[in-house]
Design a protein around this motif. Sequence first.
Motif, PDB file in Angstrom:
ATOM      1  N   CYS A 141       0.832  -1.208   0.000  1.00 12.06           N
ATOM      2  CA  CYS A 141       0.000   0.000   0.000  1.00 12.06           C
ATOM      3  C   CYS A 141       0.868   1.260   0.000  1.00 12.06           C
ATOM      4  CB  CYS A 141      -0.927   0.013   1.225  1.00 12.06           C
ATOM      5  SG  CYS A 141      -2.407  -1.019   1.035  1.00 12.06           S
ATOM      6  N   ALA A 160      -4.587  -2.079  -1.971  1.00 11.68           N
ATOM      7  CA  ALA A 160      -5.755  -1.633  -1.194  1.00 11.68           C
ATOM      8  C   ALA A 160      -6.899  -2.630  -1.356  1.00 11.68           C
ATOM      9  CB  ALA A 160      -6.185  -0.246  -1.665  1.00 11.68           C
ATOM     10  N   LEU A 197      -6.232   1.919   4.852  1.00  6.18           N
ATOM     11  CA  LEU A 197      -7.218   2.293   3.816  1.00  6.18           C
ATOM     12  C   LEU A 197      -7.783   3.682   4.073  1.00  6.18           C
ATOM     13  CD1 LEU A 197      -9.072  -1.146   3.488  1.00  6.18           C
ATOM     14  CD2 LEU A 197      -7.582  -0.070   1.794  1.00  6.18           C
ATOM     15  N   LEU A 229      -5.332   5.930   2.685  1.00  7.03           N
ATOM     16  CA  LEU A 229      -5.237   5.912   1.215  1.00  7.03           C
ATOM     17  C   LEU A 229      -6.378   6.670   0.526  1.00  7.03           C
ATOM     18  CD1 LEU A 229      -4.001   2.294   0.342  1.00  7.03           C
ATOM     19  CD2 LEU A 229      -2.736   4.439   0.227  1.00  7.03           C
ATOM     20  N   ARG A 255      -7.519   6.179  -4.541  1.00  5.31           N
ATOM     21  CA  ARG A 255      -8.616   6.652  -3.673  1.00  5.31           C
ATOM     22  C   ARG A 255      -9.875   5.805  -3.902  1.00  5.31           C
ATOM     23  NH1 ARG A 255      -6.790  11.579  -5.685  1.00  5.31           N
ATOM     24  NH2 ARG A 255      -8.697  12.013  -6.869  1.00  5.31           N
ATOM     25  N   ALA A 271      -9.440   2.355  -2.372  1.00  3.71           N
ATOM     26  CA  ALA A 271      -9.511   2.386  -0.907  1.00  3.71           C
ATOM     27  C   ALA A 271     -10.956   2.544  -0.433  1.00  3.71           C
ATOM     28  CB  ALA A 271      -8.650   3.528  -0.379  1.00  3.71           C
TER      29      ALA A 271
END
Length: 352
Positions: A232, A244, A259, A262, A271, A274
């Motif tokens: 990650c 993720a 997460l 992220l 994004r 996540a």
Amino acid sequence: MAPIDWVEFALLAEGIILVLSLVILFGHAWLGQRRERNWTVRMEQARRALLDVVRSGRTSKAGNAAIGAIPVRLQIRLLTELAPNLTGQSRAQLAMLAEQIGLVDAARRMAASKDWRDRLHGVRLLAGIGGGGELVPGLMEDPHPAVRAEAVEWAGTHPTPERVDRLVSLLPATDRYGSFVVRDALLRAGEGAITPLARYLADHDGVAAEGALEVATGLADPRFGPAALRLCEDPLPAVRARAAALAGSIGGEEAVGVLQRLVHDGDAEVRAAAAAALGRLGHWPSAPVIAALLRDRAWSVRSQSALALRSLGSPGLLYLRRGLSDEDPFAADIARQVLDLPASSAERERWG
């Protein structure tokens, strides 16, 4: 000869060539149809004999004779058509029949042939009826991609620690088509692929880890956890996004923390991944974090965030309804679209 005569001669020659080409073309088609018609009845008799063996579990002289009455290439066609639809005892009966009529030996000879088409048919038949352990693994290095792909598929259906290790080593090295087949073979290997894959992910990053991360997400085992958390932080956005997704398929307090961080990543793919992972985990305390992404400039992030909120149930729905009156028109629009989705469509969008 006068010029006009040369022109006439050339036109005549072209006409003759055209007529001969048409005769050859239509003649070949006619012969093919005639050959096919001649074998249709015998093919149907052989097909019925095969189905009788599968249903009864017994072979008969009449059935073996019906199957033996068609050429080997047609026997192989029948068995490779039938084998993928069978499992357990039925497939074992089919394999027994193939051994009795000599098709297993024929498949082995074809798998060792110089002609790649014969090798391909040989591996296909061995994949359907079993056998070939002494030949097929070596064909994962075959010069022809179709044979390599078939051998890889065979290895996925007949996994051993050595074959799985070989499949894992092929993940970063194959072309796009081959990579898909390798990933699929590892998924079919199931439990046997987890330890080699976790070992691989512990030592690789960047592009070399992408395919392994996709397979690991499909297997979703806690043994991938340390590698998922480490990747990650990978410099490549595509790797962070896949990591993720893997973290979201495994879960755990540490994964949730990563997460939630992220969702503020500089790359939209990360994004979105996540947000989707938090939704997949059903971590409702993350609803406020996900809801903030409804205003994201990237469509993929807004849509995945809205779908993730919907998957959280009441807490997520509450944030989506608040989004309807958001001053940001993009946030209000995506909230309305996802709230209006029927339940089945929302599930398809979320996992599709």
